[in-house]
Design a protein around this motif. Sequence first.
Motif, PDB file in Angstrom:
ATOM      1  N   GLY A 216       0.789  -1.220   0.000  1.00 26.65           N
ATOM      2  CA  GLY A 216       0.000   0.000   0.000  1.00 26.65           C
ATOM      3  C   GLY A 216       0.822   1.272   0.000  1.00 26.65           C
ATOM      4  N   LEU A 217       2.147   1.134   0.083  1.00 30.66           N
ATOM      5  CA  LEU A 217       3.027   2.306   0.118  1.00 30.66           C
ATOM      6  C   LEU A 217       3.838   2.457  -1.161  1.00 30.66           C
ATOM      7  N   MET A 218       3.473   1.747  -2.211  1.00 31.43           N
ATOM      8  CA  MET A 218       4.326   1.704  -3.396  1.00 31.43           C
ATOM      9  C   MET A 218       4.413   3.032  -4.149  1.00 31.43           C
ATOM     10  N   TRP A 219       3.450   3.946  -3.930  1.00 29.59           N
ATOM     11  CA  TRP A 219       3.474   5.213  -4.673  1.00 29.59           C
ATOM     12  C   TRP A 219       4.150   6.331  -3.904  1.00 29.59           C
ATOM     13  N   ILE A 220       4.502   6.098  -2.649  1.00 24.34           N
ATOM     14  CA  ILE A 220       5.137   7.137  -1.851  1.00 24.34           C
ATOM     15  C   ILE A 220       6.509   7.451  -2.435  1.00 24.34           C
ATOM     16  N   GLY A 221       6.883   8.728  -2.428  1.00 24.47           N
ATOM     17  CA  GLY A 221       8.183   9.115  -2.965  1.00 24.47           C
ATOM     18  C   GLY A 221       8.092   9.814  -4.302  1.00 24.47           C
ATOM     19  N   GLU A 222       6.938   9.700  -4.979  1.00 20.15           N
ATOM     20  CA  GLU A 222       6.729  10.470  -6.194  1.00 20.15           C
ATOM     21  C   GLU A 222       6.460  11.931  -5.815  1.00 20.15           C
ATOM     22  N   PRO A 223       6.660  12.868  -6.761  1.00 20.53           N
ATOM     23  CA  PRO A 223       6.578  14.305  -6.402  1.00 20.53           C
ATOM     24  C   PRO A 223       5.293  14.723  -5.697  1.00 20.53           C
ATOM     25  N   ASP A 224       4.153  14.187  -6.109  1.00 25.06           N
ATOM     26  CA  ASP A 224       2.890  14.598  -5.488  1.00 25.06           C
ATOM     27  C   ASP A 224       2.856  14.301  -3.990  1.00 25.06           C
ATOM     28  N   ALA A 243      13.674   7.049  -6.686  1.00 22.16           N
ATOM     29  CA  ALA A 243      14.282   7.418  -7.968  1.00 22.16           C
ATOM     30  C   ALA A 243      15.148   6.292  -8.519  1.00 22.16           C
ATOM     31  N   ALA A 244      15.765   5.517  -7.620  1.00 27.07           N
ATOM     32  CA  ALA A 244      16.658   4.436  -8.063  1.00 27.07           C
ATOM     33  C   ALA A 244      15.920   3.138  -8.370  1.00 27.07           C
ATOM     34  N   SER A 245      14.639   3.061  -8.035  1.00 27.17           N
ATOM     35  CA  SER A 245      13.869   1.827  -8.218  1.00 27.17           C
ATOM     36  C   SER A 245      13.325   1.743  -9.639  1.00 27.17           C
ATOM     37  N   ALA A 246      13.233   0.520 -10.151  1.00 24.82           N
ATOM     38  CA  ALA A 246      12.731   0.305 -11.512  1.00 24.82           C
ATOM     39  C   ALA A 246      11.233   0.550 -11.622  1.00 24.82           C
ATOM     40  N   GLY A 247      10.528   0.474 -10.521  1.00 18.84           N
ATOM     41  CA  GLY A 247       9.094   0.677 -10.547  1.00 18.84           C
ATOM     42  C   GLY A 247       8.550   0.670  -9.142  1.00 18.84           C
ATOM     43  N   PRO A 248       7.246   0.923  -8.979  1.00 21.81           N
ATOM     44  CA  PRO A 248       6.666   1.013  -7.632  1.00 21.81           C
ATOM     45  C   PRO A 248       6.768  -0.286  -6.839  1.00 21.81           C
ATOM     46  N   GLU A 249       6.650  -1.424  -7.515  1.00 20.88           N
ATOM     47  CA  GLU A 249       6.718  -2.694  -6.784  1.00 20.88           C
ATOM     48  C   GLU A 249       8.111  -2.908  -6.208  1.00 20.88           C
ATOM     49  N   PHE A 251      10.272  -0.588  -5.503  1.00 19.29           N
ATOM     50  CA  PHE A 251      10.426   0.403  -4.437  1.00 19.29           C
ATOM     51  C   PHE A 251       9.797  -0.085  -3.139  1.00 19.29           C
ATOM     52  N   ALA A 252       8.558  -0.575  -3.221  1.00 19.35           N
ATOM     53  CA  ALA A 252       7.866  -1.045  -2.019  1.00 19.35           C
ATOM     54  C   ALA A 252       8.608  -2.211  -1.380  1.00 19.35           C
ATOM     55  N   ALA A 253       9.131  -3.097  -2.207  1.00 16.77           N
ATOM     56  CA  ALA A 253       9.839  -4.263  -1.675  1.00 16.77           C
ATOM     57  C   ALA A 253      11.107  -3.879  -0.934  1.00 16.77           C
ATOM     58  N   ALA A 254      11.676  -2.719  -1.271  1.00 20.61           N
ATOM     59  CA  ALA A 254      12.937  -2.300  -0.667  1.00 20.61           C
ATOM     60  C   ALA A 254      12.759  -1.410   0.558  1.00 20.61           C
ATOM     61  N   LEU A 255      11.542  -1.044   0.880  1.00 18.69           N
ATOM     62  CA  LEU A 255      11.327  -0.159   2.020  1.00 18.69           C
ATOM     63  C   LEU A 255      11.750  -0.824   3.328  1.00 18.69           C
ATOM     64  N   LEU A 257      11.661  -1.752   7.224  1.00 17.46           N
ATOM     65  CA  LEU A 257      10.500  -1.882   8.106  1.00 17.46           C
ATOM     66  C   LEU A 257      10.312  -0.666   9.007  1.00 17.46           C
ATOM     67  N   GLU A 258      11.412  -0.005   9.400  1.00 21.10           N
ATOM     68  CA  GLU A 258      11.258   1.159  10.277  1.00 21.10           C
ATOM     69  C   GLU A 258      10.581   2.318   9.543  1.00 21.10           C
ATOM     70  N   TRP A 259      10.754   2.412   8.228  1.00 23.24           N
ATOM     71  CA  TRP A 259      10.050   3.425   7.459  1.00 23.24           C
ATOM     72  C   TRP A 259       8.565   3.076   7.351  1.00 23.24           C
ATOM     73  N   ILE A 260       8.300   1.811   7.075  1.00 23.43           N
ATOM     74  CA  ILE A 260       6.905   1.365   6.994  1.00 23.43           C
ATOM     75  C   ILE A 260       6.202   1.617   8.323  1.00 23.43           C
ATOM     76  N   ASP A 261       6.917   1.399   9.400  1.00 24.69           N
ATOM     77  CA  ASP A 261       6.355   1.607  10.730  1.00 24.69           C
ATOM     78  C   ASP A 261       5.902   3.054  10.910  1.00 24.69           C
ATOM     79  N   GLU A 262       6.686   3.997  10.411  1.00 25.93           N
ATOM     80  CA  GLU A 262       6.372   5.421  10.552  1.00 25.93           C
ATOM     81  C   GLU A 262       5.261   5.861   9.604  1.00 25.93           C
ATOM     82  N   LEU A 263       5.144   5.167   8.460  1.00 24.76           N
ATOM     83  CA  LEU A 263       4.228   5.597   7.395  1.00 24.76           C
ATOM     84  C   LEU A 263       2.921   4.833   7.368  1.00 24.76           C
ATOM     85  N   SER A 264       2.605   4.124   8.447  1.00 24.29           N
ATOM     86  CA  SER A 264       1.402   3.288   8.426  1.00 24.29           C
ATOM     87  C   SER A 264       0.787   3.191   9.813  1.00 24.29           C
TER      88      SER A 264
END
Length: 307
Positions: A216-224, A243-249, A251-255, A257-264
């Motif tokens: 559910g966090l795969m779109w975070i990090g885009e300019p909007d 920016a370094a990820s090939a796509g949203p999936e 990116f999400a896979a590389a997040l 856990l401590e970031w996910i914890d803060e963003l959810s």
Amino acid sequence: MLPRDLPLADVLPFARRADELGFDELWVVEDLGFRGGVAQAATVLAGTSRIAVGIGIMPAAARHPAFAAMEIATLGQLFPGRVIAGIGHGQASWMRTLGVWPSSPLTLLEETTTAVRSVLRGRPVAPGRYVTLEHTEFTELPETIPPVLLGVRGPRSLALSGRVADGTLLAEPSPPSYVRAAARHIAATGPHELITYDVAAVDDDAERALEAVRPGLMWIGEPDWAPHLVGLPFADELVALRAASAGPEEFAAALPLEWIDELSLAGTPAQVRSKMAARHEAGATCVVLTPVGEGRLEQLESLARVV
């Protein structure tokens, strides 16, 4: 939140179960290509007995305020005290594909919001750049006027919401730092609702809950989404990862856990209650939990453990 892509057969069972479990509000989504917000709201209001229903959001660029006000007024008459109306700019790319994106989105949103709130109160509407309502012949008005909230994220739009709306709706993720920053921009001088969305999962195994919301966090990090990251210590790293990820999936896979914890709103029941309390401390008046992935009807049972 009632997910936009919930299987049709699950829509009413989901709404009824949320009502039974004691949630205060149920928010429906109006995203292009999915389901209409007003139709969903009417359906779940008629199928439930207590829960308030919010429409998040009706795009100002796609709905004339006269007809938006008529829809809101009708729901308000039929289900007094249970309707919350959300209006916003609408996603710019979607509105452009429809040929309705205005040259001044902020002006359109202000005129639309002011017109809708005026019609609901039986007041005349001053002519504007985009909105003209030359008559005051709206006779079917609710005794209990539904609040009109703006679903916005930019500083100028948040300030507009503080001036002309009954409240503001913040999209996910809404960590406390974002809620505080948004509240400063809103700067409302009177009562003002502040609704926050977040992806959510509740589990006795905290790590399993965090993994459940990862998609559910795969779109975070885009300019909007930049306003959502203000004040987070890992904001620059997150943008660089996106920016370094090939796509949203990917990116999400590389997040981490401590970031996910803060963003959810994910974790054990006690952890999620603590996160909700932190959002309320930051200024939120209602915190919306958004289930992610498969089996979202079943997820309601676990989400209800926090209430």
